[in-house]
Design a protein around this motif. Structure first.
Motif, PDB file in Angstrom:
ATOM      1  N   GLY A 176       0.817  -1.212   0.000  1.00 16.82           N
ATOM      2  CA  GLY A 176       0.000   0.000   0.000  1.00 16.82           C
ATOM      3  C   GLY A 176       0.848   1.258   0.000  1.00 16.82           C
ATOM      4  N   LEU A 177       1.954   1.240   0.761  1.00 14.38           N
ATOM      5  CA  LEU A 177       2.820   2.413   0.830  1.00 14.38           C
ATOM      6  C   LEU A 177       3.477   2.682  -0.516  1.00 14.38           C
ATOM      7  CD1 LEU A 177       3.938   4.562   2.823  1.00 14.38           C
ATOM      8  CD2 LEU A 177       5.950   3.099   3.060  1.00 14.38           C
ATOM      9  N   ILE A 178       3.807   1.634  -1.246  1.00 22.18           N
ATOM     10  CA  ILE A 178       4.404   1.820  -2.569  1.00 22.18           C
ATOM     11  C   ILE A 178       3.434   2.545  -3.491  1.00 22.18           C
ATOM     12  CG2 ILE A 178       5.223   0.624  -4.638  1.00 22.18           C
ATOM     13  CD1 ILE A 178       6.337  -1.550  -2.790  1.00 22.18           C
ATOM     14  N   TRP A 179       2.172   2.118  -3.491  1.00 23.58           N
ATOM     15  CA  TRP A 179       1.175   2.764  -4.342  1.00 23.58           C
ATOM     16  C   TRP A 179       0.932   4.205  -3.914  1.00 23.58           C
ATOM     17  CZ3 TRP A 179       0.503   0.910  -8.824  1.00 23.58           C
ATOM     18  CH2 TRP A 179       0.486  -0.472  -9.056  1.00 23.58           C
ATOM     19  N   VAL A 180       0.867   4.448  -2.612  1.00 29.23           N
ATOM     20  CA  VAL A 180       0.679   5.810  -2.103  1.00 29.23           C
ATOM     21  C   VAL A 180       1.845   6.691  -2.540  1.00 29.23           C
ATOM     22  CG1 VAL A 180       0.662   7.206  -0.003  1.00 29.23           C
ATOM     23  CG2 VAL A 180      -0.786   5.178  -0.154  1.00 29.23           C
ATOM     24  N   SER A 181       3.063   6.176  -2.431  1.00 27.07           N
ATOM     25  CA  SER A 181       4.249   6.937  -2.826  1.00 27.07           C
ATOM     26  C   SER A 181       4.225   7.273  -4.313  1.00 27.07           C
ATOM     27  CB  SER A 181       5.515   6.135  -2.498  1.00 27.07           C
ATOM     28  OG  SER A 181       5.576   5.825  -1.128  1.00 27.07           O
ATOM     29  N   LEU A 182       3.806   6.316  -5.125  1.00 28.52           N
ATOM     30  CA  LEU A 182       3.717   6.570  -6.566  1.00 28.52           C
ATOM     31  C   LEU A 182       2.707   7.668  -6.868  1.00 28.52           C
ATOM     32  CD1 LEU A 182       3.893   2.936  -8.005  1.00 28.52           C
ATOM     33  CD2 LEU A 182       5.615   4.736  -8.224  1.00 28.52           C
ATOM     34  N   CYS A 183       1.562   7.643  -6.185  1.00 29.37           N
ATOM     35  CA  CYS A 183       0.536   8.670  -6.406  1.00 29.37           C
ATOM     36  C   CYS A 183       1.055  10.047  -6.007  1.00 29.37           C
ATOM     37  CB  CYS A 183      -0.731   8.330  -5.638  1.00 29.37           C
ATOM     38  SG  CYS A 183      -1.662   6.925  -6.311  1.00 29.37           S
ATOM     39  N   LEU A 184       1.754  10.120  -4.882  1.00 28.92           N
ATOM     40  CA  LEU A 184       2.328  11.398  -4.462  1.00 28.92           C
ATOM     41  C   LEU A 184       3.383  11.864  -5.463  1.00 28.92           C
ATOM     42  CD1 LEU A 184       2.686  13.705  -2.455  1.00 28.92           C
ATOM     43  CD2 LEU A 184       4.305  12.271  -1.199  1.00 28.92           C
ATOM     44  N   LEU A 217      -1.938  13.854 -13.968  1.00 29.63           N
ATOM     45  CA  LEU A 217      -1.011  13.757 -12.845  1.00 29.63           C
ATOM     46  C   LEU A 217      -1.568  14.435 -11.601  1.00 29.63           C
ATOM     47  CD1 LEU A 217       2.335  14.450 -14.741  1.00 29.63           C
ATOM     48  CD2 LEU A 217       1.654  12.284 -13.699  1.00 29.63           C
ATOM     49  N   LEU A 218      -2.180  15.607 -11.775  1.00 27.86           N
ATOM     50  CA  LEU A 218      -2.710  16.328 -10.625  1.00 27.86           C
ATOM     51  C   LEU A 218      -3.915  15.632  -9.999  1.00 27.86           C
ATOM     52  CD1 LEU A 218      -2.450  20.069 -11.772  1.00 27.86           C
ATOM     53  CD2 LEU A 218      -0.959  18.828 -10.199  1.00 27.86           C
ATOM     54  N   LEU A 219      -4.582  14.797 -10.772  1.00 33.18           N
ATOM     55  CA  LEU A 219      -5.717  14.038 -10.237  1.00 33.18           C
ATOM     56  C   LEU A 219      -5.281  12.711  -9.605  1.00 33.18           C
ATOM     57  CD1 LEU A 219      -8.381  14.656 -13.029  1.00 33.18           C
ATOM     58  CD2 LEU A 219      -8.407  15.547 -10.690  1.00 33.18           C
ATOM     59  N   SER A 220      -3.973  12.517  -9.454  1.00 29.10           N
ATOM     60  CA  SER A 220      -3.479  11.252  -8.906  1.00 29.10           C
ATOM     61  C   SER A 220      -4.001  10.936  -7.501  1.00 29.10           C
ATOM     62  CB  SER A 220      -1.947  11.233  -8.920  1.00 29.10           C
ATOM     63  OG  SER A 220      -1.425  12.273  -8.114  1.00 29.10           O
ATOM     64  N   PRO A 221      -4.338  11.918  -6.638  1.00 28.75           N
ATOM     65  CA  PRO A 221      -4.944  11.541  -5.352  1.00 28.75           C
ATOM     66  C   PRO A 221      -6.198  10.687  -5.506  1.00 28.75           C
ATOM     67  CG  PRO A 221      -4.235  13.815  -5.266  1.00 28.75           C
ATOM     68  CD  PRO A 221      -4.057  13.372  -6.689  1.00 28.75           C
ATOM     69  N   CYS A 222      -6.922  10.867  -6.604  1.00 30.82           N
ATOM     70  CA  CYS A 222      -8.115  10.043  -6.846  1.00 30.82           C
ATOM     71  C   CYS A 222      -7.753   8.576  -7.066  1.00 30.82           C
ATOM     72  CB  CYS A 222      -8.885  10.568  -8.054  1.00 30.82           C
ATOM     73  SG  CYS A 222      -9.529  12.239  -7.867  1.00 30.82           S
ATOM     74  N   TYR A 223      -6.539   8.326  -7.527  1.00 30.74           N
ATOM     75  CA  TYR A 223      -6.123   6.954  -7.799  1.00 30.74           C
ATOM     76  C   TYR A 223      -5.921   6.155  -6.511  1.00 30.74           C
ATOM     77  CZ  TYR A 223      -4.960   9.457 -12.117  1.00 30.74           C
ATOM     78  OH  TYR A 223      -4.998  10.274 -13.229  1.00 30.74           O
ATOM     79  N   LEU A 224      -5.846   6.862  -5.377  1.00 35.72           N
ATOM     80  CA  LEU A 224      -5.735   6.170  -4.092  1.00 35.72           C
ATOM     81  C   LEU A 224      -6.939   5.270  -3.838  1.00 35.72           C
ATOM     82  CD1 LEU A 224      -4.432   9.086  -1.818  1.00 35.72           C
ATOM     83  CD2 LEU A 224      -3.112   7.143  -2.669  1.00 35.72           C
ATOM     84  N   LEU A 225      -8.054   5.577  -4.488  1.00 33.95           N
ATOM     85  CA  LEU A 225      -9.272   4.782  -4.321  1.00 33.95           C
ATOM     86  C   LEU A 225      -9.037   3.299  -4.601  1.00 33.95           C
ATOM     87  CD1 LEU A 225     -11.782   7.202  -6.089  1.00 33.95           C
ATOM     88  CD2 LEU A 225     -11.898   6.520  -3.683  1.00 33.95           C
ATOM     89  N   PHE A 279      -3.169  15.713   0.695  1.00 34.60           N
ATOM     90  CA  PHE A 279      -2.854  14.350   0.247  1.00 34.60           C
ATOM     91  C   PHE A 279      -2.518  13.476   1.451  1.00 34.60           C
ATOM     92  CE2 PHE A 279      -0.123  10.928  -1.069  1.00 34.60           C
ATOM     93  CZ  PHE A 279      -0.613  10.519  -2.297  1.00 34.60           C
ATOM     94  N   ASP A 280      -1.691  14.009   2.343  1.00 32.68           N
ATOM     95  CA  ASP A 280      -1.310  13.252   3.533  1.00 32.68           C
ATOM     96  C   ASP A 280      -2.519  12.969   4.423  1.00 32.68           C
ATOM     97  OD1 ASP A 280       1.432  13.312   2.812  1.00 32.68           O
ATOM     98  OD2 ASP A 280       1.607  15.329   3.627  1.00 32.68           O
TER      99      ASP A 280
END
Length: 313
Positions: A176-184, A217-225, A279-280
């Motif tokens: 999960g942290l890897i995916w979160v890091s990629l989104c950030l 790229l700026l909408l990447s926080p949505c990818y956390l879903l 984001f955090d």
């Protein structure tokens, strides 16, 4: 035109772009708590050992951030003389050589602290490895960001590296942290792409493609879903984040379609950088660390005031 040198601490704060430093703190806070919850599958028990480890990680990464900002001014001194004469070196408030020395002292101090943290709490050299990796990302970005277009990927890597370093030293790197890091990292790359137009126009045959890439790229926080646990508070914060983001970029999009160019002011970049704590907050909400979410939201509210005092770019 040269101006009188301000107090030395103002020069230090300007070179270090300290108005962005709280975003590093919220990154470390989110990555640390997310890691503890995901690995232990329970809420973290706050004790002296946990807090001291977190504090050492926070200070170490903060030193590396400050060192990277100093190094940026040192490497860009020649370019700044032609395009951004308000920076401390071009104003002759401080010499380029001094900035180089301070930058490397800060960077190596950060590496040393991260190394000691890994040795003390994990009995490994993971802290050294993470610190060196961050150092190389910072160094190569500052070396090539004016001449190599793909250096923006390195800037995204630096922020993703903050998350991964904090997670690693708090116990390990989860999927999960890897995916979160990629989104950030994607979010930061989007901001960095926009930042290049502070000093140049957005004209050209590929401007539509560029705008689409920036928006994705700026909408990447949505990818956390797709990658982390979800709950009603997460959805509420995500809705607020998207609303704030769209409100900030809507004028830029309107200007783009009416004038066929991207016109970016430093204030636009500062406003986007100020959303990093949001984001955090999303990451913390996903693991139900709502108290820490409130901390991130408070930092977001305070950042515009800090940016009025010290330029974030």
């Amino acid at each position: 035109m040269l101006t009188a040198a301000p107090r030395s601490w103002i020069i230090f704060f300007t070179l270090g772009r300290v108005s962005n430093l709280p975003t590093i703190w919220t990154n470390v806070l989110a990555a640390s708590l997310f890691t503890v919850v995901m690995l232990e599958q329970q809420a973290p028990v706050l004790n002296l050992a946990l807090l001291s480890r977190w504090g050492l990680i926070l200070i170490g990464i903060s030193l590396m951030y400050l060192g990277g900002m100093f190094l940026n001014d040192a490497f860009d001194a020649k370019w700044d003389k032609a395009h951004q004469v308000v920076r401390p070196i071009t104003q002759e408030w401080i010499s380029q050589e001094t900035v180089y020395i301070v930058s490397y002292c800060l960077l190596f101090s950060g590496i040393l602290l991260l190394t000691l943290t890994g040795w003390q709490y994990l009995d490994t050299l993971d802290g050294l490895n993470a610190g060196v990796f961050l150092f190389l990302l910072i160094l190569f970005y500052n070396l090539f960001h004016k001449t190599w277009g793909y250096a923006r990927l390195l800037m995204g890597g630096c922020r993703a590296g903050v998350y991964l370093t904090a997670g690693l030293l708090m116990g390990g790197i989860s999927k999960g942290l890897i995916w979160v890091s990629l989104c950030l990292g994607m979010y930061i790359i989007g901001i960095t792409l926009l930042a290049q137009f502070e000093h140049q126009s957005g004209e050209g045959p590929h401007r539509y493609n560029l705008l689409c890439i920036v928006l994705l790229l700026l909408l990447s926080p949505c990818y956390l879903l797709f990658f982390i646990p979800l709950n009603p508070i997460f959805y509420l914060l995500l809705s607020g984040f998207v609303f704030i983001l769209l409100r900030q970029i809507a004028p830029l999009i309107r200007h783009f379609f009416s004038h066929k160019t991207l016109f970016i002011r430093p204030s636009n970049i500062g406003a986007l950088l100020a959303t990093i704590p949001l984001f955090d907050a999303l990451v913390l909400a996903s693991v139900q660390q709502f108290g820490a979410c409130v901390v991130c939201l408070c930092v977001y509210v305070c950042l515009p005031k800090l940016q009025q005092w010290i330029s974030p770019t």
